[in-house]
Design an enzyme around this catalytic site. Structure first.
Site, PDB file in Angstrom:
ATOM      1  N   GLN A   1       0.844  -1.198   0.000  1.00  0.00           N
ATOM      2  CA  GLN A   1       0.000   0.000   0.000  1.00  0.00           C
ATOM      3  C   GLN A   1       0.878   1.246   0.000  1.00  0.00           C
ATOM      4  OE1 GLN A   1      -3.436  -0.602   3.025  1.00  0.00           O
ATOM      5  NE2 GLN A   1      -1.877  -2.084   3.600  1.00  0.00           N
TER       6      GLN A   1
ATOM      7  N   ASP B   1       6.011   4.909  -1.471  1.00  0.00           N
ATOM      8  CA  ASP B   1       7.365   5.469  -1.336  1.00  0.00           C
ATOM      9  C   ASP B   1       8.396   4.842  -2.278  1.00  0.00           C
ATOM     10  OD1 ASP B   1       8.025   2.957  -0.092  1.00  0.00           O
ATOM     11  OD2 ASP B   1       7.433   3.751   1.866  1.00  0.00           O
TER      12      ASP B   1
ATOM     13  N   HIS C   1      -1.526   1.410  -4.311  1.00  0.00           N
ATOM     14  CA  HIS C   1      -1.974   2.799  -4.099  1.00  0.00           C
ATOM     15  C   HIS C   1      -1.148   3.788  -4.929  1.00  0.00           C
ATOM     16  CE1 HIS C   1      -4.034   1.660  -0.012  1.00  0.00           C
ATOM     17  NE2 HIS C   1      -4.724   1.275  -1.067  1.00  0.00           N
TER      18      HIS C   1
ATOM     19  N   CYS D   1      -2.569  14.016 -15.432  1.00  0.00           N
ATOM     20  CA  CYS D   1      -3.229  15.285 -15.753  1.00  0.00           C
ATOM     21  C   CYS D   1      -4.663  15.265 -15.231  1.00  0.00           C
ATOM     22  CB  CYS D   1      -3.208  15.495 -17.263  1.00  0.00           C
ATOM     23  SG  CYS D   1      -3.890  17.092 -17.735  1.00  0.00           S
TER      24      CYS D   1
ATOM     25  N   CYS E   1      -7.703  15.027 -21.258  1.00  0.00           N
ATOM     26  CA  CYS E   1      -6.292  14.646 -21.442  1.00  0.00           C
ATOM     27  C   CYS E   1      -5.995  13.438 -20.564  1.00  0.00           C
ATOM     28  CB  CYS E   1      -5.405  15.824 -21.036  1.00  0.00           C
ATOM     29  SG  CYS E   1      -3.640  15.485 -21.111  1.00  0.00           S
TER      30      CYS E   1
ATOM     31  N   THR F   1       0.656  -2.714   8.751  1.00  0.00           N
ATOM     32  CA  THR F   1      -0.560  -2.037   8.252  1.00  0.00           C
ATOM     33  C   THR F   1      -1.660  -2.106   9.299  1.00  0.00           C
ATOM     34  OG1 THR F   1      -2.282  -1.981   6.536  1.00  0.00           O
ATOM     35  CG2 THR F   1      -1.267  -4.136   6.943  1.00  0.00           C
TER      36      THR F   1
ATOM     37  N   ASN G   1       3.798  -6.267  13.524  1.00  0.00           N
ATOM     38  CA  ASN G   1       3.297  -4.922  13.794  1.00  0.00           C
ATOM     39  C   ASN G   1       3.742  -4.520  15.198  1.00  0.00           C
ATOM     40  OD1 ASN G   1       1.435  -2.619  14.272  1.00  0.00           O
ATOM     41  ND2 ASN G   1       0.378  -3.368  12.444  1.00  0.00           N
TER      42      ASN G   1
ATOM     43  N   ASP H   1       1.918  -2.905  17.084  1.00  0.00           N
ATOM     44  CA  ASP H   1       0.701  -2.846  17.892  1.00  0.00           C
ATOM     45  C   ASP H   1      -0.216  -4.012  17.498  1.00  0.00           C
ATOM     46  OD1 ASP H   1      -1.404  -2.000  19.411  1.00  0.00           O
ATOM     47  OD2 ASP H   1      -2.001  -0.357  18.070  1.00  0.00           O
TER      48      ASP H   1
HETATM   49  C1  BJW Z   1       4.621  -0.645  12.566  1.00  0.00           C
HETATM   50  C2  BJW Z   1       5.754   0.095  12.763  1.00  0.00           C
HETATM   51  C3  BJW Z   1       6.939  -0.597  12.677  1.00  0.00           C
HETATM   52  C4  BJW Z   1       4.176   1.443  12.947  1.00  0.00           C
HETATM   53  N1  BJW Z   1       6.927  -1.904  12.418  1.00  0.00           N
HETATM   54  N2  BJW Z   1       4.617  -1.942  12.323  1.00  0.00           N
HETATM   55  C5  BJW Z   1     -17.304   4.069   3.162  1.00  0.00           C
HETATM   56  C6  BJW Z   1     -17.367   5.283   2.515  1.00  0.00           C
HETATM   57  C7  BJW Z   1     -16.490   5.589   1.452  1.00  0.00           C
HETATM   58  C8  BJW Z   1     -15.546   4.685   1.046  1.00  0.00           C
HETATM   59  C9  BJW Z   1     -15.503   3.483   1.718  1.00  0.00           C
HETATM   60  C10 BJW Z   1     -16.364   3.180   2.739  1.00  0.00           C
HETATM   61  N3  BJW Z   1     -16.092   1.939   3.182  1.00  0.00           N
HETATM   62  C11 BJW Z   1     -15.051   1.456   2.462  1.00  0.00           C
HETATM   63  C12 BJW Z   1     -14.683   2.376   1.570  1.00  0.00           C
HETATM   64  C13 BJW Z   1     -13.581   2.239   0.599  1.00  0.00           C
HETATM   65  C14 BJW Z   1     -12.333   2.997   1.053  1.00  0.00           C
HETATM   66  C15 BJW Z   1     -11.948   2.582   2.467  1.00  0.00           C
HETATM   67  O1  BJW Z   1     -11.321   1.575   2.687  1.00  0.00           O
HETATM   68  N4  BJW Z   1     -12.275   3.373   3.472  1.00  0.00           N
HETATM   69  C16 BJW Z   1     -12.057   2.960   4.858  1.00  0.00           C
HETATM   70  C17 BJW Z   1     -11.205   3.973   5.568  1.00  0.00           C
HETATM   71  C18 BJW Z   1     -13.416   2.756   5.484  1.00  0.00           C
HETATM   72  N5  BJW Z   1     -11.323   2.605   0.102  1.00  0.00           N
HETATM   73  C19 BJW Z   1     -11.182   3.249  -1.020  1.00  0.00           C
HETATM   74  O2  BJW Z   1     -11.811   4.260  -1.270  1.00  0.00           O
HETATM   75  C20 BJW Z   1     -10.229   2.644  -2.029  1.00  0.00           C
HETATM   76  N6  BJW Z   1     -10.881   2.611  -3.282  1.00  0.00           N
HETATM   77  C21 BJW Z   1     -11.959   1.809  -3.476  1.00  0.00           C
HETATM   78  O3  BJW Z   1     -12.331   1.025  -2.638  1.00  0.00           O
HETATM   79  O4  BJW Z   1     -12.578   1.966  -4.694  1.00  0.00           O
HETATM   80  C22 BJW Z   1     -13.882   1.368  -4.826  1.00  0.00           C
HETATM   81  C23 BJW Z   1     -14.864   2.090  -3.900  1.00  0.00           C
HETATM   82  C24 BJW Z   1     -15.034   3.444  -4.017  1.00  0.00           C
HETATM   83  C25 BJW Z   1     -15.927   4.119  -3.171  1.00  0.00           C
HETATM   84  C26 BJW Z   1     -16.629   3.423  -2.195  1.00  0.00           C
HETATM   85  C27 BJW Z   1     -16.424   2.042  -2.065  1.00  0.00           C
HETATM   86  C28 BJW Z   1     -15.534   1.388  -2.929  1.00  0.00           C
HETATM   87  C29 BJW Z   1      -9.002   3.515  -2.184  1.00  0.00           C
HETATM   88  C30 BJW Z   1      -8.167   3.536  -0.942  1.00  0.00           C
HETATM   89  C31 BJW Z   1      -6.982   4.470  -1.163  1.00  0.00           C
HETATM   90  C32 BJW Z   1      -6.172   4.670   0.125  1.00  0.00           C
HETATM   91  N7  BJW Z   1      -5.254   5.712  -0.088  1.00  0.00           N
HETATM   92  C33 BJW Z   1      -4.271   6.048   0.926  1.00  0.00           C
HETATM   93  C34 BJW Z   1      -3.506   7.277   0.421  1.00  0.00           C
HETATM   94  C35 BJW Z   1      -2.551   6.865  -0.705  1.00  0.00           C
HETATM   95  C36 BJW Z   1      -1.653   7.964  -1.122  1.00  0.00           C
HETATM   96  C37 BJW Z   1      -0.677   8.370  -0.038  1.00  0.00           C
HETATM   97  O5  BJW Z   1       0.109   7.562   0.456  1.00  0.00           O
HETATM   98  O6  BJW Z   1      -0.739   9.544   0.313  1.00  0.00           O
HETATM   99  O7  BJW Z   1      -3.395   4.982   1.183  1.00  0.00           O
HETATM  100  S1  BJW Z   1      -5.010   6.329   2.530  1.00  0.00           S
HETATM  101  C38 BJW Z   1      -3.674   5.647   3.453  1.00  0.00           C
HETATM  102  O8  BJW Z   1      -4.089   4.447   4.143  1.00  0.00           O
HETATM  103  C39 BJW Z   1      -2.653   5.192   2.409  1.00  0.00           C
HETATM  104  C40 BJW Z   1      -2.183   3.885   2.960  1.00  0.00           C
HETATM  105  O9  BJW Z   1      -1.610   3.103   1.922  1.00  0.00           O
HETATM  106  C41 BJW Z   1      -3.443   3.317   3.530  1.00  0.00           C
HETATM  107  C42 BJW Z   1      -3.217   2.227   4.548  1.00  0.00           C
HETATM  108  O10 BJW Z   1      -2.535   2.711   5.638  1.00  0.00           O
HETATM  109  P1  BJW Z   1      -1.479   1.776   6.388  1.00  0.00           P
HETATM  110  O11 BJW Z   1      -0.346   1.485   5.484  1.00  0.00           O
HETATM  111  O12 BJW Z   1      -2.176   0.643   6.993  1.00  0.00           O
HETATM  112  O13 BJW Z   1      -0.904   2.802   7.468  1.00  0.00           O
HETATM  113  P2  BJW Z   1      -1.487   3.133   8.930  1.00  0.00           P
HETATM  114  O14 BJW Z   1      -0.839   4.384   9.381  1.00  0.00           O
HETATM  115  O15 BJW Z   1      -2.951   3.068   8.963  1.00  0.00           O
HETATM  116  O16 BJW Z   1      -0.972   1.903   9.816  1.00  0.00           O
HETATM  117  C43 BJW Z   1       0.413   1.717  10.076  1.00  0.00           C
HETATM  118  C44 BJW Z   1       0.517   0.446  10.897  1.00  0.00           C
HETATM  119  O17 BJW Z   1       1.889   0.185  11.086  1.00  0.00           O
HETATM  120  C45 BJW Z   1      -0.107   0.556  12.287  1.00  0.00           C
HETATM  121  O18 BJW Z   1      -0.860  -0.649  12.517  1.00  0.00           O
HETATM  122  C46 BJW Z   1       1.086   0.610  13.239  1.00  0.00           C
HETATM  123  O19 BJW Z   1       0.838  -0.057  14.475  1.00  0.00           O
HETATM  124  C47 BJW Z   1       2.127  -0.133  12.448  1.00  0.00           C
HETATM  125  N8  BJW Z   1       3.498   0.264  12.686  1.00  0.00           N
HETATM  126  N9  BJW Z   1       5.361   1.423  13.040  1.00  0.00           N
HETATM  127  C48 BJW Z   1       5.697  -2.536  12.264  1.00  0.00           C
HETATM  128  N10 BJW Z   1       8.116   0.051  12.910  1.00  0.00           N
HETATM  129 ZN    ZN Z   2      -2.884  17.203 -19.892  1.00  0.00          ZN
END
Ligand code: BJW
Ligand code: ZN
Length: 306
Positions: free
Chosen positions: A99, A102, A134, A142, A147, A247, A272, A274
């Site tokens: 996900q 970077d 992601h 764009c 486009c 995650t 993790n 946590d």
């Molecule tokens: C350690 C550590 C160490 C710390 N060692 N561990 C209701 C309404 C609207 C939409 C939805 C809905 N229900 C579901 C949806 C769909 C939505 C969704 O999931 N929402 C939920 C929040 C409810 N998903 C989407 O919209 C996706 N698209 C989709 O589903 O399309 C179809 C659809 C559309 C509309 C409706 C329904 C379906 C797209 C998701 C895109 C996510 N984008 C981001 C930003 C990307 C760009 C960027 O990086 O800036 O992705 S959000 C952000 O969260 C980023 C990450 O990749 C993603 C996951 O986060 P991650 O990696 O888990 O990080 P953290 O911080 O949450 O956790 C870190 C973990 O590490 C923790 O557990 C720590 O404990 C641990 N940790 N240090 C080991 N050293």
């Molecule tokens: Zn363009």
């Protein structure tokens, strides 16, 4: 048998593996996670900036956030967790669903250690086996309706106005008198983010429209080709193991892969900082929970295979 040996035994016997990776894997490379106390950039919640609405409301703000993220990721190095996963991928039939945007997993130079690869003759594997579901901080696209330009850039700053986004200097700190006078901000407060006009932001080389970061925000679709190839891997045969690394598992569809692999008979290993105590204690069937820094845990736990 002790939990570690039990996991390592299963790992050795596993033929097909999925790794689901999140921001915690890159934490020890110095990149912040999204949720929890680290998930703040200036006085904004990172999650609130990673949305299409935030970009529509204030593209200059969102571009400054991503310019900072790009700069930090360009400075960062893959850590021993990324390297351990690359070695595992070379030794097994494995895909990595990251996900993270970077690019660190793809920067691991796994050819250097190729002598150590125990089973590297798997020529039907996807190239690198890494799916950036992601998107990437280095991709741009764009925003003009008519486009479909997509590009890639490692340049920093991308425009002169995005200079100065290198450091996150504005977490509560004491400002100098000059700064207080010039910004109108009180001591100990956050410095406001610069207001940038659209004209100062990255523009499309094809149509001069506004470019946006090529990452996947909430409500947007994920790269279809990657999703299809992941589906093929999971559905074609059984999967023995899913490694769930750094995650929070809060975002769909990434979080759905755990249940899909379990449904195919696979066991789960969570790395993790946590984790619920019951999982660490082995109270959930076919789930191992290893609590700690993934960069430290992975080389140790994967050692018998890499
Ligand atoms: C350690 C550590 C160490 C710390 N060692 N561990 C209701 C309404 C609207 C939409 C939805 C809905 N229900 C579901 C949806 C769909 C939505 C969704 O999931 N929402 C939920 C929040 C409810 N998903 C989407 O919209 C996706 N698209 C989709 O589903 O399309 C179809 C659809 C559309 C509309 C409706 C329904 C379906 C797209 C998701 C895109 C996510 N984008 C981001 C930003 C990307 C760009 C960027 O990086 O800036 O992705 S959000 C952000 O969260 C980023 C990450 O990749 C993603 C996951 O986060 P991650 O990696 O888990 O990080 P953290 O911080 O949450 O956790 C870190 C973990 O590490 C923790 O557990 C720590 O404990 C641990 N940790 N240090 C080991 N050293
Ligand atoms: Zn363009």
């Amino acid at each position: 048998m002790n939990r570690v040996l039990e996991f390592q035994d299963h790992l050795k016997n596993s033929k097909r593996i999925v790794a689901l990776v999140g921001a915690g894997l890159s934490a020890s490379s110095g990149l912040p996670t999204f949720r929890g106390s680290q998930g703040l950039w200036k006085n904004f919640n990172m999650i609130d900036l990673a949305t299409p609405d935030a970009f529509i409301m204030d593209p200059g703000l969102v571009w400054q956030f991503y310019s900072w993220r790009r700069y930090k990721a360009l400075q960062a190095q893959p850590n021993s967790g990324h390297k351990a996963l690359a070695k595992l991928a070379a030794a097994k039939d494995m895909i990595m669903i990251t996900q993270n945007v970077d690019g660190l997993q793809l920067r691991v130079d796994n050819h250097k250690d190729s002598d150590n690869h125990k089973n590297n003759n798997d020529n039907h594997k996807h190239k690198d086996g890494v799916y950036e579901i992601h998107g990437s901080l280095y991709d741009v696209k764009c925003t003009s309706f008519s486009c479909n330009y997509k590009g890639r850039s490692y340049k920093h700053p991308m425009t002169p106005a995005l200079a100065g986004t290198e450091e996150e200097v504005t977490r509560k700190r004491r400002l100098s008198d000059d700064e207080i006078n010039s910004s109108g901000t009180g001591p100990g407060e956050f410095v406001p983010v610069k207001q940038l006009d659209d004209g100062e932001l990255p523009r499309c080389p094809a149509c001069e429209g506004l470019l946006r970061p090529g990452v996947v925000w909430f409500g947007e679709s994920l790269p279809v080709l990657a999703l299809n190839q992941i589906d093929d891997f999971i559905e074609s045969q059984s999967v023995d193991l899913i490694l769930v690394i750094g995650t929070s598992g809060t975002v769909y569809p990434a979080n759905s892969y755990v249940d899909r692999v379990r449904y195919k008979g696979g066991k789960v290993a969570i790395f993790n900082t946590d984790i619920e105590q019951d999982i660490v204690d082995g109270k959930e069937k076919d789930v191992w929970g290893f609590k700690g820094d993934a960069a430290k845990l992975l080389p140790e736990m994967l050692a018998p295979v890499i």
